[in-house]
Design a protein around this motif. Structure first.
Motif, PDB file in Angstrom:
ATOM      1  N   VAL A 100       0.871  -1.178   0.000  1.00 37.89           N
ATOM      2  CA  VAL A 100       0.000   0.000   0.000  1.00 37.89           C
ATOM      3  C   VAL A 100       0.906   1.225   0.000  1.00 37.89           C
ATOM      4  CG1 VAL A 100      -1.724   1.335   1.251  1.00 37.89           C
ATOM      5  CG2 VAL A 100      -1.884  -1.161   1.207  1.00 37.89           C
ATOM      6  N   TYR A 101       0.754   2.062  -1.026  1.00 42.22           N
ATOM      7  CA  TYR A 101       1.469   3.319  -1.124  1.00 42.22           C
ATOM      8  C   TYR A 101       0.517   4.433  -0.719  1.00 42.22           C
ATOM      9  CZ  TYR A 101       4.755   0.720  -4.089  1.00 42.22           C
ATOM     10  OH  TYR A 101       5.653  -0.196  -4.583  1.00 42.22           O
ATOM     11  N   TYR A 102       0.951   5.306   0.181  1.00 41.66           N
ATOM     12  CA  TYR A 102       0.095   6.414   0.615  1.00 41.66           C
ATOM     13  C   TYR A 102       0.895   7.709   0.604  1.00 41.66           C
ATOM     14  CZ  TYR A 102       2.374   6.544   5.190  1.00 41.66           C
ATOM     15  OH  TYR A 102       3.300   6.682   6.199  1.00 41.66           O
ATOM     16  N   ARG A 103       0.180   8.829   0.510  1.00 41.04           N
ATOM     17  CA  ARG A 103       0.823  10.145   0.526  1.00 41.04           C
ATOM     18  C   ARG A 103       0.785  10.769   1.919  1.00 41.04           C
ATOM     19  NH1 ARG A 103       1.710  11.998  -4.770  1.00 41.04           N
ATOM     20  NH2 ARG A 103       0.480  10.875  -6.309  1.00 41.04           N
ATOM     21  N   THR A 104      -0.362  10.638   2.592  1.00 38.17           N
ATOM     22  CA  THR A 104      -0.518  11.242   3.912  1.00 38.17           C
ATOM     23  C   THR A 104      -1.533  10.454   4.716  1.00 38.17           C
ATOM     24  OG1 THR A 104      -0.959  13.309   5.080  1.00 38.17           O
ATOM     25  CG2 THR A 104      -2.319  12.859   3.159  1.00 38.17           C
ATOM     26  N   SER A 105      -1.625  10.802   6.008  1.00 37.14           N
ATOM     27  CA  SER A 105      -2.591  10.140   6.876  1.00 37.14           C
ATOM     28  C   SER A 105      -3.238  11.179   7.779  1.00 37.14           C
ATOM     29  CB  SER A 105      -1.892   9.079   7.727  1.00 37.14           C
ATOM     30  OG  SER A 105      -2.819   8.483   8.593  1.00 37.14           O
ATOM     31  N   GLY A 106      -4.475  10.905   8.176  1.00 34.55           N
ATOM     32  CA  GLY A 106      -5.199  11.814   9.048  1.00 34.55           C
ATOM     33  C   GLY A 106      -4.939  11.565  10.521  1.00 34.55           C
ATOM     34  N   THR A 107      -4.031  10.661  10.860  1.00 34.72           N
ATOM     35  CA  THR A 107      -3.730  10.373  12.267  1.00 34.72           C
ATOM     36  C   THR A 107      -2.795  11.435  12.834  1.00 34.72           C
ATOM     37  OG1 THR A 107      -1.838   8.984  11.698  1.00 34.72           O
ATOM     38  CG2 THR A 107      -3.978   7.889  11.874  1.00 34.72           C
ATOM     39  N   LYS A 108      -2.694  11.486  14.153  1.00 33.41           N
ATOM     40  CA  LYS A 108      -1.830  12.474  14.816  1.00 33.41           C
ATOM     41  C   LYS A 108      -0.369  12.303  14.427  1.00 33.41           C
ATOM     42  CE  LYS A 108      -4.710  13.213  18.862  1.00 33.41           C
ATOM     43  NZ  LYS A 108      -4.809  13.122  20.329  1.00 33.41           N
ATOM     44  N   SER A 109       0.067  11.069  14.256  1.00 33.38           N
ATOM     45  CA  SER A 109       1.464  10.791  13.919  1.00 33.38           C
ATOM     46  C   SER A 109       1.786  11.072  12.450  1.00 33.38           C
ATOM     47  CB  SER A 109       1.799   9.335  14.240  1.00 33.38           C
ATOM     48  OG  SER A 109       1.101   8.469  13.351  1.00 33.38           O
ATOM     49  N   GLY A 110       0.748  11.189  11.625  1.00 36.43           N
ATOM     50  CA  GLY A 110       0.965  11.379  10.199  1.00 36.43           C
ATOM     51  C   GLY A 110       1.198  10.076   9.459  1.00 36.43           C
ATOM     52  N   LYS A 111       1.182   8.960  10.225  1.00 38.48           N
ATOM     53  CA  LYS A 111       1.330   7.633   9.632  1.00 38.48           C
ATOM     54  C   LYS A 111       0.068   6.836   9.929  1.00 38.48           C
ATOM     55  CE  LYS A 111       6.297   7.438  10.412  1.00 38.48           C
ATOM     56  NZ  LYS A 111       7.379   6.710  11.108  1.00 38.48           N
ATOM     57  N   PRO A 112      -0.394   6.028   8.988  1.00 40.14           N
ATOM     58  CA  PRO A 112      -1.599   5.233   9.246  1.00 40.14           C
ATOM     59  C   PRO A 112      -1.342   4.156  10.301  1.00 40.14           C
ATOM     60  CG  PRO A 112      -0.643   4.649   7.119  1.00 40.14           C
ATOM     61  CD  PRO A 112       0.136   5.803   7.641  1.00 40.14           C
ATOM     62  N   ASP A 113      -2.403   3.765  11.014  1.00 41.71           N
ATOM     63  CA  ASP A 113      -2.329   2.615  11.906  1.00 41.71           C
ATOM     64  C   ASP A 113      -2.249   1.380  11.018  1.00 41.71           C
ATOM     65  OD1 ASP A 113      -2.634   4.259  14.148  1.00 41.71           O
ATOM     66  OD2 ASP A 113      -4.816   4.113  14.062  1.00 41.71           O
ATOM     67  N   VAL A 114      -1.250   0.536  11.252  1.00 38.89           N
ATOM     68  CA  VAL A 114      -1.003  -0.593  10.352  1.00 38.89           C
ATOM     69  C   VAL A 114      -1.034  -1.911  11.112  1.00 38.89           C
ATOM     70  CG1 VAL A 114       0.676  -1.628   8.773  1.00 38.89           C
ATOM     71  CG2 VAL A 114       0.410   0.847   8.839  1.00 38.89           C
TER      72      VAL A 114
END
Length: 130
Positions: free
Chosen positions: A104-118
């Motif tokens: 999965v390639y992503y540009r950004t995330s809406g989480t506080k850390s800026g990284k998705p929960d994985v």
């Protein structure tokens, strides 16, 4: 006369069964793709699909192998199971993967850390920021 009746009945049964199987196969595949719930869910099943979708906060489910999806917009959650699937998404909050060699390639995330929960189960699965 009995043989003709028996042959006719057998033919009808076989044709009916063949039609039932072809219909279920058609319904099952429908290109292996289904988009439902007011454009809030993308569900892809099958092998070898290359698809593009626009999504605004929905869920993406990918099942199968060697599928490539490009999601313009955001997804709350992406679930991938199978092997060799690739998902490109602009924004995602949560990613769950099972199987092998999925990316999965992503540009950004809406989480506080800026990284998705994985959550990853399997071998060779990766989440990569572009």
């Amino acid at each position: 006369m009995k043989n003709i009746k028996a042959a006719g009945i057998l033919t009808i049964l076989l044709l009916g069964t063949g039609t039932a199987f072809s219909q279920s196969r058609k319904t099952e595949s429908a290109k292996g793709v289904e988009k439902t719930d007011g454009n809030k869910m993308v569900h892809v099943e099958g092998v070898g699909h290359t698809l593009n979708y626009a999504l605004n906060g929905g869920t993406v489910e990918v099942e199968g192998g060697d599928n490539t999806l490009t999601i313009k917009g955001s997804a709350k959650k992406i679930e991938v199971s199978g092997t060799g699937n690739k998902v490109y998404v602009d924004k995602v909050d949560k990613i769950s993967m099972e199987g092998g060699d999925n990316i999965v390639y992503y540009r950004t995330s809406g989480t506080k850390s800026g990284k998705p929960d994985v959550s990853i189960t399997g071998v060779g699965n990766k989440v990569v920021k572009q």
